[in-house]
Design an enzyme around this catalytic site. Structure first.
Site, short mmCIF file in Angstrom:
data_model
loop_
_atom_site.label_atom_id
_atom_site.label_comp_id
_atom_site.label_asym_id
_atom_site.label_seq_id
_atom_site.Cartn_x
_atom_site.Cartn_y
_atom_site.Cartn_z
N CYS A 109 74.63 38.29 -54.24
CA CYS A 109 73.30 37.68 -54.33
C CYS A 109 72.28 38.40 -53.46
CB CYS A 109 73.37 36.20 -53.96
SG CYS A 109 73.95 35.88 -52.28
N HIS A 160 73.59 31.84 -49.70
CA HIS A 160 72.95 32.37 -50.89
C HIS A 160 71.58 32.93 -50.53
CE1 HIS A 160 72.57 32.97 -55.13
NE2 HIS A 160 71.54 32.13 -55.28
N ASP A 209 65.87 33.18 -59.32
CA ASP A 209 67.22 33.47 -58.83
C ASP A 209 67.90 34.44 -59.80
OD1 ASP A 209 69.66 33.58 -57.65
OD2 ASP A 209 69.99 31.42 -57.59
#
Length: 704
Positions: free
Chosen positions: A423, A467, A483
């Protein structure tokens, strides 16, 4: 002559010598009390403690001799010098606690007498309290309580080595004592006024904690994702949000420098404030949620989007972020609420903020810049964002916990060559492309997800839920969450990291002992949840029972209790407890006196001996006392010896199983009759002596 023989040992009397069993319990307790600190004490200090305690035990066994005064002084100075070299001027609560452990280890070399035992006993009790500075979990509390129990066992052995039953009886006696004091302890815990401290010392530690930091390099979060340590727990007043909506914002990174994302400003210096770890403010309302966060040594708090502060130990700052008034160096509980009112959108971005969120290095990653220019030619801001997400969704990008090493121009390599990352890689690359296209963007770091605890009562967010995502400024809408992970690996956002990397098999691959690694095994998952549930309730209602939580509890009682009333109530509890303890002790003494019929008869015999001029000596056996009485008063010689045999028979004979033997009424009656016989014999002998002065002079009872 050997080294040990040259060491001079200070003289000690036989009565001062420590029993080996008492010393053993002291050492076992010391070992237990060191266990909670194994994760922070340096290896050399642990080795020193083992060597010094072992030295003392070998001396107890007579294999070596304890060092003399000069040698002890030399060892002390040498170890202090090593300590000062190791800490290198970093004097914190952590290093102070380490120094305290070192002094406890050195104390073993001068533990020779019962007085030294008492000193070390109280030092180890204090060491148990020091442990709570660093660990408040219930299992460590049980370890500390067990260690104190062993200390008390050693104290029993030291003061009464003849007590029967060994360790089992010792624990039974401790259990009885605990049952006696437990009600008072519970009442004082609940009602004793919990006032906030006037000052506090931050528990600054040189040991890094697991968790997110204020910088992000491409591989940072992927490394963090291999940890199953808890980050925080959350209890909701209403229903839990869906998994995909659990974005826990922590901080914003807005500056790219040499491949590292960081905050553009620094936290201002703040003086250490009062410890405020309690954010409980009554019953949870449907829109509220409680967060119990593990220590991070940082000021940031984690929250869902569009939240407001309910407790006063967190403050809302710019960019929808929350901060504590001081670093969270211990578990802290705070309360927030979801703001469901219509959002007031800021339509324009100030020029200074626009420059801040468009910052990029002057050169590097030319292909990513070219991609941004290409997307910009035919798209609006929203079109650029959608086109970039479509690229992630449609092309073979792969979400992995085993990303390749990022070379120079790492964003180019990720977007066009390797196409493998975590991520943090994709969030950083997305922010770079958007800024290159003239769209203000920033990296948001926090956690996403969280698994349900036992009974679905709360959420547990762990480090592998860490994250990174992106927020982009869209005119007319404000900051919009983007995202890229949701486009590349939707399973990560919908159900968690385990499902996202199931095919790769990399979930917690380095934590073979973690229960979360085997979460697909129902029994292990159930046991892990139940243990976490117990620890969670312990943290909330015992460790976190502070001023506000106490006042919330007291407000539910009739009468409206305040601090003043709590003070009166506490004084009353202490007074009543002392009164009850005094009454119980008096009744026990009376009952014991009434039940010890042998003791009363024996006491009457002692009085008879004293009146006959034969004082009772400490430690003297009944037979020896009877012999001296017979020598002084020949008239009672036979009766005295018979009485002594009956006393010995009662106290030292094997226990009979017959009811008459257990009751002993006949034996008591015979001893009383024998005692009355000796009184008559003494009175008769006294009359004969008064009528015969020559006999008095011969016996030495008539003075010149």
């Amino acid at each position: 002559m050997s080294f040990w023989n040259r060491s001079q040992q200070e003289p000690e009397t036989q009565s001062d010598t420590l029993p080996s069993r008492a010393l053993l319990w002291l050492m076992v307790s010391f070992a237990l009390l060191l266990t909670p600190q194994l994760d922070r004490l340096p290896v050399w200090l642990m080795a020193v403690c083992v060597v010094l305690a072992g030295w003392r035990w070998l001396a107890q066994q007579g294999r070596v001799r304890l060092p003399g005064r000069w040698l002890r002084t030399g060892i002390l100075l040498a170890l202090i010098a090593v300590y000062l070299i190791r800490v290198q001027g970093s004097f914190t609560v952590d290093t102070a606690a380490s120094f305290f452990v070192l002094t406890v280890g050195l104390k073993w070399l001068e533990t020779r007498t019962a007085r030294d035992f008492y000193v070390l006993f109280y030092i180890l009790v204090y060491l148990a309290t020091v442990n709570f500075l660093f660990h408040q979990e219930i299992h460590w509390a049980l370890v500390n309580i067990g260690a104190i129990g062993l200390l008390l066992i050693g104290l029993q052995v030291l003061n009464a080595p003849e007590l029967p039953g060994g360790m089992k009886a010792g624990w039974r006696r401790l259990g009885v004592m605990l049952l006696k004091v437990l009600p008072i302890v519970v009442l004082l815990f609940v009602f004793f006024p919990r006032m906030e401290p006037l000052w506090s010392v931050p528990l600054v530690s040189g040991k890094a904690r697991t968790g997110i930091s204020d910088t992000m390099r491409p591989g940072d979060i992927s490394s963090l994702a291999q940890s199953s340590a808890r980050a925080f727990r959350v209890t909701f007043g209403g229903s839990m949000p869906e998994y995909r909506d659990r974005y826990w914002r922590g901080l914003i990174l807005d500056t790219l420098d040499d491949g590292t994302w960081r905050q553009s400003g620094y936290e201002p210096y703040r003086r250490p404030g009062r410890v405020d770890v309690d954010g409980g403010v009554g019953e949870l309302q449907p829109q509220e949620y409680d967060v119990l966060m593990e220590p991070t040594d940082q000021r940031w708090a984690f929250s869902l989007e569009r939240s407001v502060a309910v407790s006063d130990n967190v403050v809302k700052e710019a960019d929808d972020l929350f901060r504590f008034r001081r670093p969270a160096d211990s578990p802290v509980r705070y309360r927030l609420a979801r703001d469901n009112s219509p959002e007031q959108t800021v339509l324009t971005l100030e020029p200074g903020q626009a420059r801040r969120y468009l910052q990029l290095p002057a050169s590097g990653n030319p292909r990513a810049r070219a991609l941004a220019a290409d997307l910009r030619r035919s798209n609006s801001d929203v079109g650029v964002i959608r086109s970039l997400l479509s690229r992630f969704r449609e092309q073979p990008y792969f979400y992995t916990l085993r990303p390749p090493r990022m070379p120079d121009n790492g964003i180019d390599s990720l977007l066009f060559d390797d196409m493998r990352g975590f991520c943090a890689h994709y969030a950083g690359a997305t922010t770079f492309v958007l800024r290159s296209a003239g769209i203000p963007a920033r990296v948001v770091v926090g956690y996403q997800g969280g698994e349900s605890g036992a009974g679905d009562e709360y959420l547990v967010v762990r480090q592998y839920d860490a994250h990174a995502w992106v927020e982009a400024w869209v005119e007319g809408q404000g900051w919009v969450r983007i995202d890229p992970t949701a486009a590349i690996a939707p399973n990560r956002i919908e159900s968690g990291l385990r499902d996202a990397v199931a095919e790769e098999g990399s979930f917690l691959e380095n934590e073979w002992a973690s229960a979360q690694r085997y979460g697909d095994v129902a029994l292990i998952r159930w046991a892990s949840q139940q243990l976490d549930r117990i620890n969670y309730q312990w943290q909330r209602w015992v460790v976190g029972y502070q001023g506000q939580s106490q006042m919330d509890l007291m407000s539910r009682l009739p009468g409206g209790f305040g601090i003043k009333e709590l003070g009166y109530l506490t004084a009353g509890i202490v007074g009543v407890g002392l009164l009850i303890a005094g009454l119980i002790s008096a009744l026990q003494m009376r009952r014991g006196a009434s039940q010890d019929r042998y003791g009363r008869v024996l006491g009457a015999w002692y009085q008879l001996c004293e009146r006959a001029g034969v004082p009772v000596r400490s430690g003297e056996t009944p037979s020896a006392l009877a012999s001296r009485l017979a020598a002084a008063e020949p008239a009672v010689a036979d009766s005295a010896r018979l009485f002594a045999r009956m006393v010995n028979s009662h106290y030292y004979r094997p226990q009979s199983k017959s009811a008459s033997a257990r009751d002993g009424s006949d034996e008591i009656q015979r001893m009383r009759r024998l005692l009355a016989t000796m009184r008559r014999q003494l009175r008769k002998a006294g009359k004969n002596q008064r009528s015969n002065p020559r006999h008095l002079a011969h016996s030495g009872k008539l003075s010149d």
